[in-house]
Scaffold this motif. Structure first.
Motif, mmCIF file in Angstrom:
data_model
loop_
_atom_site.group_PDB
_atom_site.id
_atom_site.type_symbol
_atom_site.label_atom_id
_atom_site.label_comp_id
_atom_site.label_asym_id
_atom_site.label_seq_id
_atom_site.Cartn_x
_atom_site.Cartn_y
_atom_site.Cartn_z
ATOM 1 N N LEU A 151 3.333 -7.079 -3.155
ATOM 2 C CA LEU A 151 2.797 -7.480 -2.128
ATOM 3 C C LEU A 151 1.809 -6.600 -1.675
ATOM 4 O O LEU A 151 1.172 -6.749 -0.414
ATOM 5 C CB LEU A 151 3.941 -7.597 -0.949
ATOM 6 C CG LEU A 151 4.828 -8.696 -1.314
ATOM 7 C CD1 LEU A 151 5.984 -8.779 -0.382
ATOM 8 C CD2 LEU A 151 4.068 -10.053 -1.393
ATOM 9 N N ASN A 152 1.699 -5.376 -2.167
ATOM 10 C CA ASN A 152 0.781 -4.046 -1.489
ATOM 11 C C ASN A 152 -0.308 -3.832 -2.656
ATOM 12 O O ASN A 152 -0.702 -2.780 -2.587
ATOM 13 C CB ASN A 152 1.693 -2.837 -1.445
ATOM 14 C CG ASN A 152 2.336 -3.080 -0.072
ATOM 15 O OD1 ASN A 152 1.827 -3.357 1.100
ATOM 16 N ND2 ASN A 152 3.759 -3.249 -0.128
ATOM 17 N N GLY A 153 -0.590 -4.614 -3.403
ATOM 18 C CA GLY A 153 -1.564 -4.381 -4.377
ATOM 19 C C GLY A 153 -1.405 -4.337 -5.795
ATOM 20 O O GLY A 153 -0.205 -4.543 -6.091
ATOM 21 N N LEU A 189 -5.730 -5.311 3.571
ATOM 22 C CA LEU A 189 -5.062 -4.974 2.413
ATOM 23 C C LEU A 189 -4.398 -3.598 2.770
ATOM 24 O O LEU A 189 -3.621 -3.013 1.830
ATOM 25 C CB LEU A 189 -5.769 -4.747 0.972
ATOM 26 C CG LEU A 189 -6.222 -6.225 0.660
ATOM 27 C CD1 LEU A 189 -7.020 -6.198 -0.567
ATOM 28 C CD2 LEU A 189 -4.976 -7.207 0.553
ATOM 29 N N TYR A 190 -5.125 -2.756 3.793
ATOM 30 C CA TYR A 190 -4.698 -1.346 4.028
ATOM 31 C C TYR A 190 -3.446 -1.393 4.800
ATOM 32 O O TYR A 190 -2.772 -0.407 4.652
ATOM 33 C CB TYR A 190 -5.761 -0.916 5.041
ATOM 34 C CG TYR A 190 -6.941 -0.493 4.357
ATOM 35 C CD1 TYR A 190 -7.848 -1.358 3.779
ATOM 36 C CD2 TYR A 190 -7.090 0.992 3.968
ATOM 37 C CE1 TYR A 190 -8.929 -0.798 3.411
ATOM 38 C CE2 TYR A 190 -8.350 1.493 3.593
ATOM 39 C CZ TYR A 190 -9.135 0.492 3.385
ATOM 40 O OH TYR A 190 -10.453 1.077 2.581
ATOM 41 N N ALA A 191 -2.853 -2.396 5.395
ATOM 42 C CA ALA A 191 -1.683 -2.479 5.938
ATOM 43 C C ALA A 191 -0.418 -2.564 5.051
ATOM 44 O O ALA A 191 -0.723 -3.336 3.863
ATOM 45 C CB ALA A 191 -1.421 -3.890 6.874
ATOM 46 N N ILE A 192 0.706 -1.852 5.079
ATOM 47 C CA ILE A 192 1.563 -1.809 4.196
ATOM 48 C C ILE A 192 2.687 -3.293 4.597
ATOM 49 O O ILE A 192 2.869 -3.055 5.620
ATOM 50 C CB ILE A 192 2.391 -0.502 4.213
ATOM 51 C CG1 ILE A 192 1.608 0.610 3.708
ATOM 52 C CG2 ILE A 192 3.822 -0.643 3.363
ATOM 53 C CD1 ILE A 192 2.001 1.947 3.808
ATOM 54 N N GLN A 193 2.752 -3.826 3.455
ATOM 55 C CA GLN A 193 3.420 -4.992 3.717
ATOM 56 C C GLN A 193 5.098 -4.713 3.481
ATOM 57 O O GLN A 193 5.189 -4.046 2.671
ATOM 58 C CB GLN A 193 3.250 -5.937 2.612
ATOM 59 C CG GLN A 193 2.075 -6.728 2.869
ATOM 60 C CD GLN A 193 1.935 -7.614 4.133
ATOM 61 O OE1 GLN A 193 2.559 -8.072 4.458
ATOM 62 N NE2 GLN A 193 0.620 -7.650 4.759
ATOM 63 N N PRO A 194 5.979 -4.638 4.344
ATOM 64 C CA PRO A 194 7.093 -4.324 4.474
ATOM 65 C C PRO A 194 7.980 -5.167 3.445
ATOM 66 O O PRO A 194 7.503 -6.297 3.046
ATOM 67 C CB PRO A 194 7.881 -4.482 5.805
ATOM 68 C CG PRO A 194 6.969 -5.461 6.559
ATOM 69 C CD PRO A 194 5.572 -5.310 5.751
ATOM 70 N N PRO A 195 9.060 -4.767 2.986
ATOM 71 C CA PRO A 195 9.973 -5.414 2.020
ATOM 72 C C PRO A 195 10.107 -6.998 2.724
ATOM 73 O O PRO A 195 10.524 -7.011 3.817
ATOM 74 C CB PRO A 195 11.364 -4.535 2.098
ATOM 75 C CG PRO A 195 10.897 -3.336 2.289
ATOM 76 C CD PRO A 195 9.906 -3.304 3.316
#
Ligand code: SF4
Ligand code: SF4
Lengths: 216, 120, 303
Positions: A151-153, A189-195
């Motif tokens: 989810l983070n790249g 896309l810079y934002a961190i997607q949490p679990p």
């Protein structure tokens, strides 16, 4: 739609006992559109069974996943000894739930929810995770289309737009990146997607939808 | 070996007739029929014919000069599909397709030999 | 504080080496590798079922390395364990005094020797970093519940400067660092040009100040090994000039070592590179020679 592909014919034959009356039951919705279990395919399979010496018939109902349509075909269904269902796994189970005394076998392998990409090519698009966030990823679902559901790249295996697992699979993250770049939205896309909360998905157990407002 | 042969009015049927005039056909029994265009052939029809015969021989215009444009191409694809189903099911029946111009029977001979070859 | 962290904090050029556990229970395999490496590296980095091939676990191997007096870095991949197992193993490893952790997504199981298996990927490497960081700093589990005890953990992540989409790689690195990565271990560098450009971007984004970047290097034994790197290994770029050089080499092993040493010499000059990580896969015995040749021996003492 739901995509499925026919089982190898020999596997289907292996379900059957010589001399029995076989009904090939097609489904007129998703599997008709993906050309694996519609009227045409049901007819073909019954022709093959015929050529192999079985007493075979075929019939196709509109949606095998709905009890009403199965019940409408009651006569043909009860007449047969064995039914090969050419519906998706939902259809097979619906049929079996309403005709518990019948021998029923799946004639298809249900594979995924997807779309026809070009003539003769279907691709998976959704896993039914129960919490859609596809708008965050340029409308390319990483849960489904990234082999690792990242989810983070992209992982380190993305090469020339292709996924590390198979050279003919697009890397979902390349697609996401390209689309967001084109739309000038890379900052998303810079934002961190949490679990993720997977409890809404299959991992939370079999799912049910209850709508009090429409219940009788 | 019993063979049904279907030819299109334009090219296939006349060629089949000419082929039939030969004294030694490689099959015990051949029934020849005409059809306006091979484009009308369906998988269902092929299977029906195969119920009562060992092989089906289709004869039609060449792919690039089909009288009805897509007729031969469609029939060719269906032939391929049915053959692969038959093969997968281990049924030793088959369909073959010959692309001919009305005068020439050479293609039919070639294709019919293919049917026999596959029989062995 | 782990020795690795301390060395990096002092600004010394760090050296770590990869150690692959055996496909079996022979701890001597790890012990021997550790014995060979002791004194030449600051820590050994122990892979977690790398390329999805089942091996003795990273956790257990780390304990064996510790027994042998060498500091381990425990790799954790997200492929095989969910957040429950990952957190639990993290606690277990901390309790046993493992202090360095490297969080990776993991190679897909279809590339390994059990391609029929299910995978997990409950969390990705960035989320894992965040979880471990919160366990250490906030003393909470991923679900927010408190945990007990002091955790000493130096957290790291991988970076793949050569994988596509290239322009995304710095963004992803930034995310890893803000999620909690204190050190970064890169995919093997063969192409110094691409790598320098990557580092330039990294410096522009100020990331080299926020985390210690260790550049990966792989000594190759033969032309075929180099070709394999070039064609088969995801995220590795080998320039043709190196292949040519290897082709001409009289002694390919020696040439492989020389290439590796030269690469390290170049890497030392790149601003922001704080150390190297030597991945001498099934050729761990060559590491001491490389370290010496690259003038990285002796290793600094712990204070
Ligand atoms: S986010 Fe979930 S619901 Fe939406 S497309 Fe992906 S799998 Fe389907
Ligand atoms: S290569 Fe792309 S699609 Fe494949 S696992 Fe990695 S990020 Fe996902």
């Amino acid at each position: 739609m739901i995509i499925a592909e026919r089982k190898p014919i020999k596997e289907i034959f292996s379900f059957l006992v010589p001399g029995e009356k076989v009904l090939v039951l097609g489904c007129g919705t998703c599997v008709t559109v993906c050309m694996s279990g519609g009227e045409k395919e049901a007819r073909e399979l019954s022709s093959l069974l015929h050529l192999k010496g079985w007493e075979a018939e075929d019939s196709t109902i509109e949606r095998q996943c709905e009890p009403e349509f199965n019940l409408k075909a009651k006569e043909e269904i009860t007449h047969a000894d064995t039914i090969i269902s050419l519906a998706c796994g939902v259809g097979v189970q619906t049929l079996a739930e309403y005709f518990p005394e019948k021998k029923i076998f799946p004639g298809l392998n249900t594979t995924f929810m997807g779309m026809p990409k070009e003539q003769g090519l279907w691709e998976e698009r959704c896993w039914g995770c129960g919490n859609c966030t596809v708008h965050l990823f340029g409308y390319i679902c990483p849960v489904t289309r990234c082999a690792k559901s990242l989810l983070n790249g992209p992982c380190g295996g993305s090469k020339s737009g292709k996924c590390e697992i198979k050279p003919d699979r697009d890397c979902a993250w390349q697609l996401i990146y390209d689309r967001l770049k084109k739309e000038n939205k890379l900052e998303v896309l810079y934002a961190i997607q949490p679990p993720r909360d997977w409890s809404t998905s299959h991992y939370g157990g079999q799912r049910k939808m209850i709508r009090e407002d429409v219940r009788l | 070996m019993k063979v049904v042969a279907l030819g299109c009015d334009k090219s296939g049927y006349p060629a089949l007739l000419r082929w039939g005039e030969k004294e030694l056909l490689p099959f015990e029994e051949v029934e020849v029929f005409s059809i306006p265009c091979l484009g009308l052939v369906t998988e269902e029809m092929i299977f029906q014919i195969l119920e009562n015969s060992d092989a089906l021989l289709l004869a039609g215009c060449p792919l690039d000069s089909c009288h009805n444009q897509k007729g031969s191409r469609g029939a060719y694809l269906k032939t391929k599909r049915v053959n692969s189903l038959l093969q997968e099911a281990d049924i030793s029946k088959k369909v073959a397709i010959a692309f001919v111009t009305s005068g020439k029977v050479g293609e039919i001979e070639k294709v019919s030999e293919e049917l026999i070859w596959r029989e062995k | 504080m782990s020795a690795l962290q301390e060395i990096l904090r002092r600004g010394e050029f760090a050296v770590t080496a990869e150690v692959g556990p055996p496909k079996g229970v022979n701890r001597e395999v790890i012990e021997k590798k550790c014995d060979g490496l002791r004194g030449f590296v600051d820590a050994v980095n122990i892979t977690d079922n790398q390329t999805a091939i089942v091996r003795l676990s990273s956790f257990a191997s780390c304990l064996i390395a510790k027994d042998k007096g060498i500091e381990p870095v425990m790799q954790m991949v997200c492929r095989d364990r969910n957040r429950i197992a990952l957190q639990s193993d993290f606690l277990g490893a901390c309790a046993w005094g493992v202090e360095n952790f490297l969080c990776l997504s993991g190679d897909h199981q279809s590339m390994g020797n059990h391609p029929q298996s299910k995978n997990v990927f409950d969390v990705d490497s960035i989320q894992l970093l965040q979880i471990l960081k919160n366990m250490r700093d906030e003393k909470v589990f991923q679900n927010g519940e408190p945990l007990k005890g002091e955790i000493k953990a130096f957290l790291g992540a991988g970076a793949s400067p050569f994988a596509d989409p290239l322009e995304f790689r710095v963004i992803r690195l930034a995310k890893k660092i803000s999620a909690g990565a204190q050190f970064i271990q890169t995919q093997a560098v063969f192409d110094l040009e691409i790598f320098s450009r990557f580092m330039e971007e990294v410096r522009k984004a100020g990331l080299d100040k926020k985390a210690a970047i260790l550049a990966g290097v792989i000594p190759v034994k033969s032309l075929s090994a180099l070709r394999y790197m070039q064609n088969e290994v995801p995220g590795v770029v080998v320039p043709d000039s190196l292949v040519e050089r290897m082709k001409k080499a009289k002694d390919p092993k020696e040439e492989g070592v020389r290439i590796c040493v030269e690469t390290i010499e170049q890497l030392k000059k790149i601003e922001g590179v704080r150390g190297v990580h030597i991945m001498a896969i099934s050729w761990e015995s060559i590491v001491p020679e490389i370290v010496k040749e690259a003038n990285l021996y002796p290793r600094p003492e712990r204070s």
